[in-house]
Design a protein around this motif. Structure first.
Motif, short mmCIF file in Angstrom:
data_model
loop_
_atom_site.label_atom_id
_atom_site.label_comp_id
_atom_site.label_asym_id
_atom_site.label_seq_id
_atom_site.Cartn_x
_atom_site.Cartn_y
_atom_site.Cartn_z
N VAL A 409 44.66 42.09 35.67
CA VAL A 409 44.98 40.91 36.47
C VAL A 409 45.35 39.72 35.59
O VAL A 409 46.29 38.97 35.88
CB VAL A 409 43.80 40.56 37.42
CG1 VAL A 409 44.06 39.23 38.12
CG2 VAL A 409 43.59 41.67 38.44
N ALA A 410 44.64 39.55 34.46
CA ALA A 410 44.92 38.43 33.55
C ALA A 410 46.35 38.53 33.01
O ALA A 410 47.06 37.52 32.88
CB ALA A 410 43.91 38.43 32.40
N TYR A 411 46.79 39.75 32.71
CA TYR A 411 48.15 39.98 32.20
C TYR A 411 49.18 39.53 33.24
O TYR A 411 50.17 38.87 32.92
CB TYR A 411 48.31 41.48 31.89
CG TYR A 411 49.72 41.96 31.64
CD1 TYR A 411 50.25 41.98 30.35
CD2 TYR A 411 50.52 42.42 32.68
CE1 TYR A 411 51.55 42.43 30.11
CE2 TYR A 411 51.81 42.87 32.46
CZ TYR A 411 52.32 42.87 31.16
OH TYR A 411 53.59 43.32 30.94
N LEU A 412 48.93 39.87 34.52
CA LEU A 412 49.87 39.50 35.58
C LEU A 412 49.90 37.99 35.80
O LEU A 412 50.96 37.42 36.06
CB LEU A 412 49.51 40.20 36.90
CG LEU A 412 49.92 41.67 37.02
CD1 LEU A 412 49.45 42.25 38.35
CD2 LEU A 412 51.43 41.85 36.88
N LYS A 413 48.74 37.34 35.67
CA LYS A 413 48.70 35.89 35.87
C LYS A 413 49.48 35.17 34.77
O LYS A 413 50.18 34.18 35.03
CB LYS A 413 47.24 35.41 35.92
CG LYS A 413 46.57 35.86 37.23
CD LYS A 413 45.29 35.15 37.53
CE LYS A 413 44.84 35.53 38.96
NZ LYS A 413 43.47 35.19 39.21
N LYS A 414 49.40 35.69 33.57
CA LYS A 414 50.14 35.12 32.44
C LYS A 414 51.65 35.31 32.67
O LYS A 414 52.45 34.40 32.46
CB LYS A 414 49.70 35.82 31.16
CG LYS A 414 50.21 35.16 29.88
CD LYS A 414 49.65 35.89 28.66
CE LYS A 414 50.29 35.37 27.39
NZ LYS A 414 49.85 36.16 26.20
N SER A 416 53.07 35.72 35.55
CA SER A 416 53.42 34.90 36.71
C SER A 416 53.75 33.47 36.27
O SER A 416 54.75 32.88 36.69
CB SER A 416 52.27 34.88 37.72
OG SER A 416 52.52 33.96 38.74
N LYS A 417 52.90 32.93 35.40
CA LYS A 417 53.09 31.55 34.93
C LYS A 417 54.44 31.41 34.22
O LYS A 417 55.20 30.47 34.46
CB LYS A 417 51.94 31.19 33.97
CG LYS A 417 51.83 29.71 33.67
CD LYS A 417 50.59 29.45 32.81
CE LYS A 417 50.52 27.97 32.43
NZ LYS A 417 49.37 27.70 31.54
N HIS A 420 57.38 31.87 36.86
CA HIS A 420 57.47 30.71 37.78
C HIS A 420 58.12 29.52 37.07
O HIS A 420 58.87 28.76 37.68
CB HIS A 420 56.09 30.32 38.30
CG HIS A 420 55.70 31.07 39.55
ND1 HIS A 420 56.37 30.91 40.75
CD2 HIS A 420 54.75 32.01 39.77
CE1 HIS A 420 55.83 31.70 41.66
NE2 HIS A 420 54.84 32.39 41.09
N ASP A 504 52.61 38.32 41.91
CA ASP A 504 51.63 37.45 42.56
C ASP A 504 50.83 38.17 43.64
O ASP A 504 49.78 37.68 44.07
CB ASP A 504 52.34 36.24 43.18
CG ASP A 504 52.91 35.30 42.13
OD1 ASP A 504 52.48 35.38 40.97
OD2 ASP A 504 53.81 34.51 42.47
N PRO A 507 47.40 41.36 42.32
CA PRO A 507 45.99 40.99 42.07
C PRO A 507 45.15 40.89 43.34
O PRO A 507 43.95 41.18 43.32
CB PRO A 507 46.11 39.63 41.38
CG PRO A 507 47.43 39.67 40.70
CD PRO A 507 48.33 40.42 41.65
N ASP A 508 45.76 40.49 44.45
CA ASP A 508 45.02 40.37 45.72
C ASP A 508 44.68 41.73 46.32
O ASP A 508 43.87 41.82 47.26
CB ASP A 508 45.84 39.57 46.74
CG ASP A 508 46.06 38.13 46.31
OD1 ASP A 508 45.21 37.63 45.54
OD2 ASP A 508 47.06 37.52 46.71
#
Length: 800
Positions: A409-414, A416-417, A420, A504, A507-508
């Motif tokens: 999940v941390a990889y995807l959030k990075k 995503s940032k 975006h 995005d 992760p949910d």
């Protein structure tokens, strides 16, 4: 107050269906659906869905349908070119318009029509005749803007589909909000603006904005001309805010404007007499007739909706069970049997099984239907596939879902940032090109920016079903070199879809165990391939760099590695041994690069003379030919502005080289035409009801699919058989804790394997995946796989 509420409660609703407008809209908006017997059904599906939506939303007491007749109307007599711009109605649509009458009869909906008059005139006349009926409100369901003129306060309203599944109800206030004037003046607006869809001329050169301003300022056409006569062109231009040259055009073309208004005016005096039926439409509805018709047309989901809406405990249907009364395993087994018998019935539900039983005239409930399904499997030689592949696969897929795959999940959030930030930059550049902000996600607003503000003009521009100028990717591609905004818009869409659907969203969807648990749809595709949902793993894009990066989020647990084993060029290998083409077989037996091997044989050159461009062309035709690609598609895919004659020459050279393959493809098509289905190497059947359709485009589409079905279906069988064999091997060797089968994506299986077991297990998995057919069966064509190992699904190295 109480008396007023009582009066309101007594009011009843009459819905008038503009049948032709709804059928036309559905025909152009929906895919080319066909029934189990090959009948075109896209428009029928659309009109049925609209009726059910109306029933759910409006709960009408009475429904009537209004139809056009093929004879010319009084408008054609007045103006020879009326509707001349319209191409001849497709035979497929004509067939569905005629068939829709059966639908109306089953729904208990009476039909109104009259020679010399259009459906609009029926609608107008009925609405007019209902005016004195204080306890009846009229709703006109139509996709045609012409009907707006019939709106009368809240007494007569128009219910229409705007885009996609969005519907809107127009009353007088809504019309004023949209146009700036009342319903009656919409005919004056059309008189000046014209209507290209009906070939109503209007005043040539005067557009939508000018027409709206003139009618909004002065009202009816007659008053516009009075103002021009009294005040002059210059003063009218100043008062209305319309450019002087457009006012002059209006002034010079009074006859055309008044004549166009006449053509646009709906008659209220058609020679029909409407009387409210004694029974409500629902009392006249024949549920059994409707469900039987739905079964004929293949309307599975709509059949389920009808059951929910109108079914009751007093139904004469002998099948009264619900899914709760039957063991889940029995339902799964019956569903699998139904899918094998009717390949188009993907992901069959309990209701689908009952619907099948109803269509087959089986009484006695679910157990009898299942018994009948198993008997039919035997008759159709599908029992072996059912017992040896599909039934053993059910628990394998359940285990894969339960196991899931670990997500970083941390990889995807990075990621995503980062994306975006890029998306925000693209957004700013688009606004700069456009000269201001707008909703990039709105096709209408984007169309206005591209085609009005920037005045871009795509060649052979297409419109949407609602008449808007299309901004689909294929249309924007035509403009790629015309303006810098286009590549930016395409990139914006690509990133936004990737972010919203996967980066995005994933992760949910992660469980408490940190793993994704997708559902594998064993009967999810007509081809025999599997699908997934929650999430759809198969659709993660791998052709773009960012799409591939999503795979980096799928990781192995500590102490384990991800192993992906992919069939190598499996469809071409299958095509070689199914067609028994000696030259194609020879390429694979020699271990040549298949595209290079095809290129040197087709172009008649030595191995060292094969250029990269030759290999690229060979690759295009190799894969295209398996999907029934014709000369025009080949020409497009070859690119470089390849002339049609050159593409045809290449196609001829290919088939003159691989003659057995050419014959096999033609024989497959002929077999499908004769029998209505094709079979895979293992005997799985795929049915093609559209192959005998009277509509040429449906028939051609079915023929293309029939060519590919045995090849793609055999490939799908390879994967399914491999999964069953691997599951049995892991159980036998007690390796379930060390080796987990996680994903199936197209021709690839993904495992999570204990690092200490890799050396022993990977070669065994490769062997199991390549041993379902003998060398004798493949005429010496080797079935090969490529194995890769890594910490995640992106960064993987070849297994040595």
């Amino acid at each position: 107050m109480a008396e007023k509420q009582a009066k309101t409660a007594k009011k009843k609703t009459l819905v008038l269906l503009d049948a032709h407008a709804i059928l036309h809209r559905a025909y152009h908006a929906l895919p080319d659906f066909t029934s189990p017997n090959g009948e075109p059904t896209g428009a029928l599906y659309g009109v049925t869905a609209m009726i059910l939506r109306i029933v759910e939303d409006l709960k009408p007491d009475y429904i009537a349908a209004c139809y056009d007749l093929p004879e010319p109307t009084y408008r054609h007599e007045a103006y020879e070119d009326y509707k001349a711009g319209r191409s001849k109605t497709d035979d497929s649509l004509v067939e569905q318009i005629n068939r829709s009458r059966d639908l109306m009869a089953a729904f208990g909906i009476p039909i109104y029509e009259h020679p010399g008059f259009e459906a609009d005139d029926m609608l107008g006349t009925i609405a007019h005749q209902m005016k004195p009926e204080k306890d009846i409100d009229v709703v006109i369901a139509s996709g045609d803007m012409d009907t707006f003129q019939l709106i009368d306060k809240k007494k007569v309203r128009v219910y229409t589909q705007r885009k996609g599944s969005e519907v809107v109800m127009y009353d007088e206030a809504a019309i004023k909000e949209r146009f700036g004037f009342g319903p009656k003046l919409t005919i004056d607006y059309k008189g000046i603006r014209g209507d290209t869809s009906d070939n109503i001329p209007g005043v040539k050169g005067v557009g939508e904005t000018s027409a709206l301003k003139l009618v909004g300022t002065y009202g009816p056409i007659e008053k516009i001309y009075t103002a021009i006569k009294k005040k002059g062109v210059e003063e009218v231009a100043k008062e209305s805010g319309v450019q002087k040259r457009f006012i002059q055009l209006v002034a010079d073309n009074r006859e055309e404007a008044e004549f166009s208004k006449m053509l646009a005016t709906i008659r209220l005096d058609a020679p029909i007499t409407f009387a409210l039926p004694e029974q409500t439409w629902q009392e006249k509805l024949d549920l059994e007739q409707l469900l039987t018709l739905f079964a004929e047309l293949g309307f599975r989901t709509l059949g389920n909706r009808v059951q929910l809406l109108f079914g009751d405990s007093d139904s004469h249907d002998e099948i009264t069970e619900t899914g709760e009364n039957v063991p889940e395993q029995d339902i799964k087994e019956a569903a699998m049997a139904l899918w094998l018998l009717e390949s188009d019935t993907t992901n069959p539900t309990f209701e689908d099984i009952l619907s099948y039983g109803r269509a087959e005239g089986i009484g006695g409930g679910f157990a009898e239907i299942k018994k009948h399904l198993l008997q039919e499997l035997k008759k159709e030689d599908l029992e072996k596939i059912y017992t040896e592949i599909e039934l053993p696969l059910i628990p394998v897929l359940e285990e894969m879902k339960a196991t899931g795959i670990k997500l970083d999940v941390a990889y995807l959030k990075k990621l995503s940032k980062k994306l975006h930030k890029e998306l925000s930059g693209i957004e700013k550049r688009i606004y700069k090109h456009a000269g201001g902000e707008f909703n990039i996600n709105s096709p209408k607003q984007l169309g206005e920016v591209l085609f009005d503000t920037l005045e871009l003009k795509p060649k052979n521009a297409k419109k949407t079903a609602g008449g808007q100028r299309s901004t689909k990717e294929s249309e924007l591609e035509k403009l790629k070199d015309d303006h810098e905004i286009i590549p930016e818009v395409l990139r914006y869409r690509e990133l936004q879809k990737l972010l919203s659907t996967y980066i995005d969203n994933l992760p949910d969807m992660v469980g408490k165990d940190g793993r994704l648990h997708p559902t594998f749809l064993q009967s999810g595709a007509v081809t025999g391939r599997m699908a997934t949902k929650d999430p759809s793993i198969q659709n993660i894009p791998v052709r773009t760099e960012e799409g591939r990066l999503v795979r980096g989020a799928f990781v192995a647990e500590p102490g384990f590695k991800l192993v992906a084993i992919d069939y190598s060029q499996v469809e071409l290998r299958i095509a070689a041994f199914l067609s028994e083409d000696p030259k194609l077989i020879d390429i694979f037996k020699r271990g040549e690069d298949v595209h290079r091997g095809v290129a040197l044989r087709v172009f008649g050159v030595n191995a060292e003379e094969v250029t990269d461009n030759m290999r690229r062309k060979a690759k295009v035709i190799n894969f295209g030919i398996l999907y029934g690609m014709g000369v025009n598609a080949l020409r497009t895919n070859l690119g470089d502005d390849t002339p049609r004659a050159e593409a045809q020459e290449f196609l001829n050279a290919y088939f003159n080289t691989f003659t057995h393959l050419a014959e096999y493809l033609e024989e497959t098509k002929g077999f499908a035409r004769q029998h209505g289905y094709t079979t895979t190497f293992f005997g799985r059947k795929r049915h093609f009801p559209g192959i005998t359709s009277s509509a040429p485009f449906i028939r051609a589409q079915a023929e293309r699919m029939a060519i590919n079905a045995p090849i793609q279906g055999t490939s799908a069988d390879f994967t399914r058989i491999a999964m069953v064999k691997i599951a049995a091997y892991l159980k036998e060797m007690k390796l379930e804790k060390d080796v987990r089968m996680l994903l199936q994506v197209h021709d690839e299986l993904v495992f999570e394997i204990n690092e200490k077991k890799l050396e022993v297990v990977v070669p065994e998995l490769e062997k199991l995946m390549t041993s379902m057919v003998s060398e004798k069966d493949t005429h010496g064509v080797p079935i090969l796989v490529d194995a890769k190992v890594g910490e995640n699904w992106l960064e993987m190295e070849e297994w040595q």
